[in-house]
Write a protein that holds these residues in place. Sequence first.
Motif, PDB file in Angstrom:
ATOM      1  N   HIS A  77       0.820  -1.202   0.000  1.00 42.24           N
ATOM      2  CA  HIS A  77       0.000   0.000   0.000  1.00 42.24           C
ATOM      3  C   HIS A  77       0.858   1.258   0.000  1.00 42.24           C
ATOM      4  O   HIS A  77       2.017   1.229   0.396  1.00 42.24           O
ATOM      5  CB  HIS A  77      -0.910   0.055   1.245  1.00 42.24           C
ATOM      6  CG  HIS A  77      -1.927  -1.027   1.310  1.00 42.24           C
ATOM      7  ND1 HIS A  77      -1.730  -2.192   2.028  1.00 42.24           N
ATOM      8  CD2 HIS A  77      -3.161  -1.138   0.752  1.00 42.24           C
ATOM      9  CE1 HIS A  77      -2.801  -2.966   1.918  1.00 42.24           C
ATOM     10  NE2 HIS A  77      -3.677  -2.351   1.141  1.00 42.24           N
ATOM     11  N   GLN A  78       0.237   2.356  -0.436  1.00 43.12           N
ATOM     12  CA  GLN A  78       0.777   3.672  -0.132  1.00 43.12           C
ATOM     13  C   GLN A  78      -0.281   4.424   0.674  1.00 43.12           C
ATOM     14  O   GLN A  78      -1.487   4.156   0.548  1.00 43.12           O
ATOM     15  CB  GLN A  78       1.146   4.453  -1.392  1.00 43.12           C
ATOM     16  CG  GLN A  78      -0.032   4.945  -2.207  1.00 43.12           C
ATOM     17  CD  GLN A  78       0.299   6.184  -3.036  1.00 43.12           C
ATOM     18  OE1 GLN A  78       1.286   6.870  -2.796  1.00 43.12           O
ATOM     19  NE2 GLN A  78      -0.534   6.466  -4.031  1.00 43.12           N
ATOM     20  N   VAL A  79       0.165   5.335   1.524  1.00 41.61           N
ATOM     21  CA  VAL A  79      -0.734   6.121   2.360  1.00 41.61           C
ATOM     22  C   VAL A  79      -0.590   7.600   1.992  1.00 41.61           C
ATOM     23  O   VAL A  79       0.523   8.131   1.982  1.00 41.61           O
ATOM     24  CB  VAL A  79      -0.416   5.927   3.870  1.00 41.61           C
ATOM     25  CG1 VAL A  79      -1.279   6.860   4.728  1.00 41.61           C
ATOM     26  CG2 VAL A  79      -0.634   4.477   4.270  1.00 41.61           C
ATOM     27  N   VAL A  80      -1.707   8.229   1.671  1.00 40.39           N
ATOM     28  CA  VAL A  80      -1.726   9.661   1.368  1.00 40.39           C
ATOM     29  C   VAL A  80      -2.668  10.333   2.364  1.00 40.39           C
ATOM     30  O   VAL A  80      -3.858  10.016   2.400  1.00 40.39           O
ATOM     31  CB  VAL A  80      -2.190   9.938  -0.080  1.00 40.39           C
ATOM     32  CG1 VAL A  80      -2.227  11.451  -0.341  1.00 40.39           C
ATOM     33  CG2 VAL A  80      -1.292   9.231  -1.095  1.00 40.39           C
ATOM     34  N   VAL A  81      -2.113  11.235   3.159  1.00 41.34           N
ATOM     35  CA  VAL A  81      -2.907  11.933   4.176  1.00 41.34           C
ATOM     36  C   VAL A  81      -3.046  13.395   3.773  1.00 41.34           C
ATOM     37  O   VAL A  81      -2.045  14.064   3.497  1.00 41.34           O
ATOM     38  CB  VAL A  81      -2.243  11.832   5.568  1.00 41.34           C
ATOM     39  CG1 VAL A  81      -3.056  12.614   6.610  1.00 41.34           C
ATOM     40  CG2 VAL A  81      -2.093  10.375   5.985  1.00 41.34           C
ATOM     41  N   VAL A  82      -4.285  13.873   3.732  1.00 37.74           N
ATOM     42  CA  VAL A  82      -4.541  15.280   3.419  1.00 37.74           C
ATOM     43  C   VAL A  82      -4.957  15.977   4.711  1.00 37.74           C
ATOM     44  O   VAL A  82      -6.083  15.817   5.185  1.00 37.74           O
ATOM     45  CB  VAL A  82      -5.644  15.442   2.352  1.00 37.74           C
ATOM     46  CG1 VAL A  82      -5.762  16.916   1.943  1.00 37.74           C
ATOM     47  CG2 VAL A  82      -5.356  14.572   1.138  1.00 37.74           C
ATOM     48  N   LYS A  83      -4.022  16.734   5.295  1.00 38.91           N
ATOM     49  CA  LYS A  83      -4.321  17.476   6.512  1.00 38.91           C
ATOM     50  C   LYS A  83      -4.939  18.824   6.161  1.00 38.91           C
ATOM     51  O   LYS A  83      -4.737  19.344   5.075  1.00 38.91           O
ATOM     52  CB  LYS A  83      -3.055  17.670   7.350  1.00 38.91           C
ATOM     53  CG  LYS A  83      -2.487  16.348   7.875  1.00 38.91           C
ATOM     54  CD  LYS A  83      -1.438  16.567   8.923  1.00 38.91           C
ATOM     55  CE  LYS A  83      -0.999  15.230   9.527  1.00 38.91           C
ATOM     56  NZ  LYS A  83      -0.020  15.421  10.620  1.00 38.91           N
ATOM     57  N   GLU A  84      -5.697  19.374   7.119  1.00 41.54           N
ATOM     58  CA  GLU A  84      -6.409  20.644   6.888  1.00 41.54           C
ATOM     59  C   GLU A  84      -7.202  20.577   5.582  1.00 41.54           C
ATOM     60  O   GLU A  84      -7.254  21.544   4.806  1.00 41.54           O
ATOM     61  CB  GLU A  84      -5.428  21.826   6.860  1.00 41.54           C
ATOM     62  CG  GLU A  84      -4.485  21.892   8.049  1.00 41.54           C
ATOM     63  CD  GLU A  84      -5.199  21.987   9.401  1.00 41.54           C
ATOM     64  OE1 GLU A  84      -6.343  22.473   9.434  1.00 41.54           O
ATOM     65  OE2 GLU A  84      -4.618  21.563  10.415  1.00 41.54           O
ATOM     66  N   ALA A  85      -7.824  19.444   5.357  1.00 44.55           N
ATOM     67  CA  ALA A  85      -8.561  19.222   4.102  1.00 44.55           C
ATOM     68  C   ALA A  85      -9.771  20.135   3.965  1.00 44.55           C
ATOM     69  O   ALA A  85     -10.294  20.314   2.863  1.00 44.55           O
ATOM     70  CB  ALA A  85      -8.996  17.756   4.009  1.00 44.55           C
ATOM     71  N   GLN A  86     -10.203  20.748   5.054  1.00 41.72           N
ATOM     72  CA  GLN A  86     -11.330  21.689   4.974  1.00 41.72           C
ATOM     73  C   GLN A  86     -11.013  22.895   4.089  1.00 41.72           C
ATOM     74  O   GLN A  86     -11.923  23.579   3.600  1.00 41.72           O
ATOM     75  CB  GLN A  86     -11.760  22.154   6.370  1.00 41.72           C
ATOM     76  CG  GLN A  86     -10.757  23.006   7.124  1.00 41.72           C
ATOM     77  CD  GLN A  86      -9.741  22.184   7.903  1.00 41.72           C
ATOM     78  OE1 GLN A  86      -9.652  20.966   7.723  1.00 41.72           O
ATOM     79  NE2 GLN A  86      -8.989  22.842   8.763  1.00 41.72           N
ATOM     80  N   ASP A  87      -9.719  23.141   3.861  1.00 40.25           N
ATOM     81  CA  ASP A  87      -9.340  24.225   2.953  1.00 40.25           C
ATOM     82  C   ASP A  87      -9.692  23.909   1.499  1.00 40.25           C
ATOM     83  O   ASP A  87      -9.626  24.784   0.634  1.00 40.25           O
ATOM     84  CB  ASP A  87      -7.839  24.511   3.068  1.00 40.25           C
ATOM     85  CG  ASP A  87      -7.479  25.183   4.402  1.00 40.25           C
ATOM     86  OD1 ASP A  87      -8.373  25.797   5.014  1.00 40.25           O
ATOM     87  OD2 ASP A  87      -6.314  25.091   4.825  1.00 40.25           O
ATOM     88  N   LEU A  88     -10.059  22.660   1.239  1.00 38.93           N
ATOM     89  CA  LEU A  88     -10.472  22.247  -0.110  1.00 38.93           C
ATOM     90  C   LEU A  88     -11.996  22.218  -0.250  1.00 38.93           C
ATOM     91  O   LEU A  88     -12.517  21.715  -1.247  1.00 38.93           O
ATOM     92  CB  LEU A  88      -9.908  20.850  -0.423  1.00 38.93           C
ATOM     93  CG  LEU A  88      -8.380  20.741  -0.499  1.00 38.93           C
ATOM     94  CD1 LEU A  88      -7.955  19.272  -0.504  1.00 38.93           C
ATOM     95  CD2 LEU A  88      -7.841  21.448  -1.725  1.00 38.93           C
ATOM     96  N   ALA A  89     -12.702  22.762   0.732  1.00 37.20           N
ATOM     97  CA  ALA A  89     -14.161  22.618   0.796  1.00 37.20           C
ATOM     98  C   ALA A  89     -14.866  23.113  -0.467  1.00 37.20           C
ATOM     99  O   ALA A  89     -15.855  22.511  -0.909  1.00 37.20           O
ATOM    100  CB  ALA A  89     -14.706  23.354   2.018  1.00 37.20           C
ATOM    101  N   ARG A  90     -14.376  24.195  -1.055  1.00 37.50           N
ATOM    102  CA  ARG A  90     -15.073  24.775  -2.212  1.00 37.50           C
ATOM    103  C   ARG A  90     -15.140  23.824  -3.393  1.00 37.50           C
ATOM    104  O   ARG A  90     -16.086  23.860  -4.185  1.00 37.50           O
ATOM    105  CB  ARG A  90     -14.383  26.076  -2.636  1.00 37.50           C
ATOM    106  CG  ARG A  90     -14.586  27.220  -1.652  1.00 37.50           C
ATOM    107  CD  ARG A  90     -13.900  28.478  -2.111  1.00 37.50           C
ATOM    108  NE  ARG A  90     -14.430  28.959  -3.380  1.00 37.50           N
ATOM    109  CZ  ARG A  90     -13.933  29.997  -4.049  1.00 37.50           C
ATOM    110  NH1 ARG A  90     -12.886  30.652  -3.574  1.00 37.50           N
ATOM    111  NH2 ARG A  90     -14.485  30.379  -5.185  1.00 37.50           N
TER     112      ARG A  90
END
Length: 334
Positions: A77-90
């Motif tokens: 597997h690879q793991v991709v974590v998107v932190k502060e993802a709420q900045d992508l809300a739009r």
Amino acid sequence: MDEVKALVSDIKSRKFVPIYFLMGEEPYYIDRISDYIQETVLTEEERGFNQMVLYGRDVSIEDVISNAKRYPMMAEHQVVVVKEAQDLARNIEKLVDYANQPQPSTILVFNYKYKTLDKRKALYKTLKKTGVVFESKKYYDNQIPNWISRVLAGQNYTITQKAALMLAEFLGTDLSKISNELNKLKIVLPEGTQITPELIEENIGISKDYNNFELHKAIGSRDILKANRIIKYFGENPKDNPMVLTVGFLHTYFSKLLHLHGLKDKSPRSVASALKISPYFTEEYITAARNYPMKNVSAIISTLREFDVKSKGVGSNAVPQKDLLKELLVRIMN
């Protein structure tokens, strides 16, 4: 929280899903689950090539998808974590096509704090089918003492009810802040210890005798001497006991008393349920309601609104906090 335990258990058993969408008002569990995935899915050797942390403010949805479609190197597997993802809300709904056909070898984790997806839209419905959507809800004040007790029990500690209430009152509903203070206690106290008000006072600095919990109790029972001692202590230690918080706590307390006066069923169980308080407090509130008729409670709430403004420096002509507190106590108890 049972949902958290089940989720962590599946991850521990390596029953992964391709997308974990962690959202909601309470960031504590979002961080805990995300950190657990980062710490356990890959070995230390695999993380160098196969674990990536992105930040919502620095990337677009297209960037996230592009990274998610990569194949792992010398790992399952690879793991991709998107932190502060709420900045992508739009533009978050643009994720829906990827969510329909996610890369099976990628574990994509979104830390979408302080917001939630629109449950009527396609992305939420798709993620529920192909991944995990976890909503971390804010805890109410009355839920915090039990949460503290459960967390400590899972770590082989116990805590008295008064000690849990002291922590809840002093630290509020921020689970991360509470967890940090509990970790400090665990450093100095051996496993199996029962945490008492005395240990909290010694190790965290919260006074077991001079706090808002004890002030409410003294005022509610019309113990003028004790209430005056506490107010005097608050006036002498304003940094640890800001008046604005004391007024806020008292406003909440008397608002609950007003609610109690309006109840038809004043049995302890009904009072605890209606006021959203621990059953530990019900007799105290019932006693206070006898000592403060509805008309008095309404007048006190009005007084507290007046002093809330004064505590913020409006119309008080720089009157010291200790003098304002004394005046407030006289107005409440007379």
